[in-house]
Write a protein that holds these residues in place. Sequence first.
Motif, short mmCIF file in Angstrom:
data_model
loop_
_atom_site.label_atom_id
_atom_site.label_comp_id
_atom_site.label_asym_id
_atom_site.label_seq_id
_atom_site.Cartn_x
_atom_site.Cartn_y
_atom_site.Cartn_z
N TYR A 135 -7.00 5.84 -2.48
CA TYR A 135 -6.45 4.97 -1.42
C TYR A 135 -7.57 4.41 -0.55
O TYR A 135 -7.68 3.19 -0.35
N LEU B 299 -1.34 1.95 -4.00
CA LEU B 299 -0.68 2.05 -2.70
C LEU B 299 -1.48 1.29 -1.63
O LEU B 299 -0.88 0.61 -0.78
N ILE C 137 0.60 -1.42 0.46
CA ILE C 137 1.10 -0.90 1.73
C ILE C 137 1.40 -1.98 2.78
O ILE C 137 2.31 -1.80 3.60
N LEU D 188 5.10 -2.73 2.55
CA LEU D 188 6.08 -1.65 2.63
C LEU D 188 6.53 -1.47 4.08
O LEU D 188 5.75 -1.03 4.93
N SER E 245 3.65 12.36 -5.18
CA SER E 245 4.73 11.65 -4.48
C SER E 245 4.76 12.07 -3.01
O SER E 245 5.02 11.24 -2.13
N LEU F 269 1.98 10.16 -1.30
CA LEU F 269 2.35 8.75 -1.14
C LEU F 269 3.34 8.57 0.01
O LEU F 269 3.20 7.64 0.82
N ILE G 146 2.59 6.37 3.35
CA ILE G 146 3.46 5.24 3.69
C ILE G 146 4.07 5.43 5.08
O ILE G 146 4.08 4.52 5.91
#
Length: 675
Positions: A49, A220, A224, A227, A268, A271, A275
């Motif tokens: 990331y 991501l 992002i 999102l 997950s 993530l 987020i």
Amino acid sequence: MEDLKSPQKRYRPEIEGLRTITTLLIVIYHIWLGRVSGGIDVFFVISGYLITMSLLARLERTGTVQFGDFLVGLGRRLLPQALLVIIVIGSLALLVLPQLEWSSIITHMTASTLYFENWRLALDAVDYLARDHATSPFQHFWSLGVQVQFYILWPMLITSVYFLARKVLKTPVRKTFLVALFVVFIYSICYSIYQTTVNQPWAYFDTFARMWEFSIGGMLAMAIPYLRMNKWLNTVLGWLGLSIICLTGILLPVSTGFPGYLALVPISGALLVLIATENSTKFGVDRLLSVKSLTFLGGLTYGIFLWHWPLLIFYQATVDVKPVPILEGIIIIMTAVLLSLLSKKLLEAPILKLNKNRMKGRLVAVLCGLLMVTGSSILAITTYIEKVKADALIVSYDEKDFPGAMAVYEKREPPKGIAPIPALIDIQSDLPSFYGNPNCLGKDSVNVKKCSYGVVTNPSYTVALVGGSHSGHWFPALEVLAEDLNFQIDVYNHDGCRFTNEDPEHHLTEACLEWNENLIEHLKENPPDLVFTTSTLNKRKTVPSGYINQWKELEGVTAIFAIRDNPRMKEKIPSCLEKKNNPLSCAISRDEGVSKEVPWENTEGIPSNVIFADLTDYFCDQTTCHPIIGNIIVYRDNNHITATYAKTLALPLKEHLQQALESLERDKKELLVES
């Protein structure tokens, strides 16, 4: 064509807090639970990331990732503490670890310094002979190796995509790179799932089986800005993600099931946290992750991770207590925090103050100096270990002083006050000579390999030594007898395997079982006079049915010389002997070592072509199975016979083997008379 938005670059204290919690999970699971937490997978996502955002921003700003500057900056952050820890581990290992483990110190020290410890461990994981080594105090460097390899590959990937998008495809850079990341993700996760299924120990340390974890973090980073969730959902998902990260190690078999699709669970969680923390909420998880104590420790997590593992390994080597008591575990953690703080303040911080742009030459010189100090330490430790080995080496010895099994065979007391052989520092290399020929070793292969030893010109008999290491460690005794009894030894070795066609305990690989099928066909086409193999397994009171099935396949083809398996000791004998003054402290009772019943006497369906031999009395007397017999150490671990001791079993074995060969002669003569 419009490109993707750039994520806003800002300080993210919650990521520091997430690093702290993840590191503490790794440490706690290691110390008290003896498990793997899945925290490393979270770190890989975070690395993907952050580095993707950083490199893309640099590339779009300057048109290049400035690879040299990037590597210098990477070395400035990673090398100082890592090299210090490596030097300390290597030095303390000589003081704390048993000599049995010294031979592997240099290998792992060098691999950790050059950031390929993950590949070293991958090779050890599939090397049957290396599996019995104690856990290395350098083992945690595997994840740093994977990360550094990623840090080297990622700028190359981004630069290639940038050139492709700008010069060839004429497409937006970020969209093109997102597609490239998706391709990396698909290929890597498919490879990871496959490799985890067929060879999980290798997959665990394989950089390419881990690359998808970095790429999902990179995807991501690019997605992002798009999102957006309502505050309630954002709050719930953030806490859910942190809960998943914390519970992964308890709920999933991380050490044996990762990095395949199961690794999606902690990933997950990572993530969801990343987020959710992008947009702060009143009761969001970022409120916890941003507290000052966690963000402060976040700056120490690298050092904590580096120091906690050797502290744990050295503690366990010194204090034979499992699990680690609560208080001692807390002391290990606090010591790791203190060492991390000191190494950061005294070593890393001064180097970080060197500006990589204005003082690049000085910075490179300092980093090269640190590498030279580490290299000198490796050389010094190597020299010392080789000196100890040379001092302990016995080129020739009087067999009267070191009779081994002959002390039992001849019923005589060996001389006392003599240090036993082989030397503990080199005992793990006291192997049957055929291990020196890679063409004789069939580990993980389904192909039948044969190596011939003994009398290879006009032998009277051919003896096939068949099976894994517990058949193979009888080779030195057979090698001694080959000349006397005029036979050729054909070695069919597959370490980690047995001469069987079934595996009810699921300890054998598919390759082993397929190798067994191929071996039967080979032996039928090229029948030896005698197949030498093991007849029992551990303390079982009966002969395994898979053994019998294989013997039946060869009924009417060749005879089977089936020897009873040796006892398995409770501890690794070399380590035990080094820690304890009295060898009897390392012994076990005969009842613990072998079953009272003779297994083949309790087993039905044994074919007529089998001849059994039991040499248990050369490992155990009426009450005790001994670690040293006749001044020779019997085991190089807890179950494999040293080659030195195996040689002394030649005469005891000769009685049984000679009877078997004479029986074959009689059978041949009877067949000639009948014909």
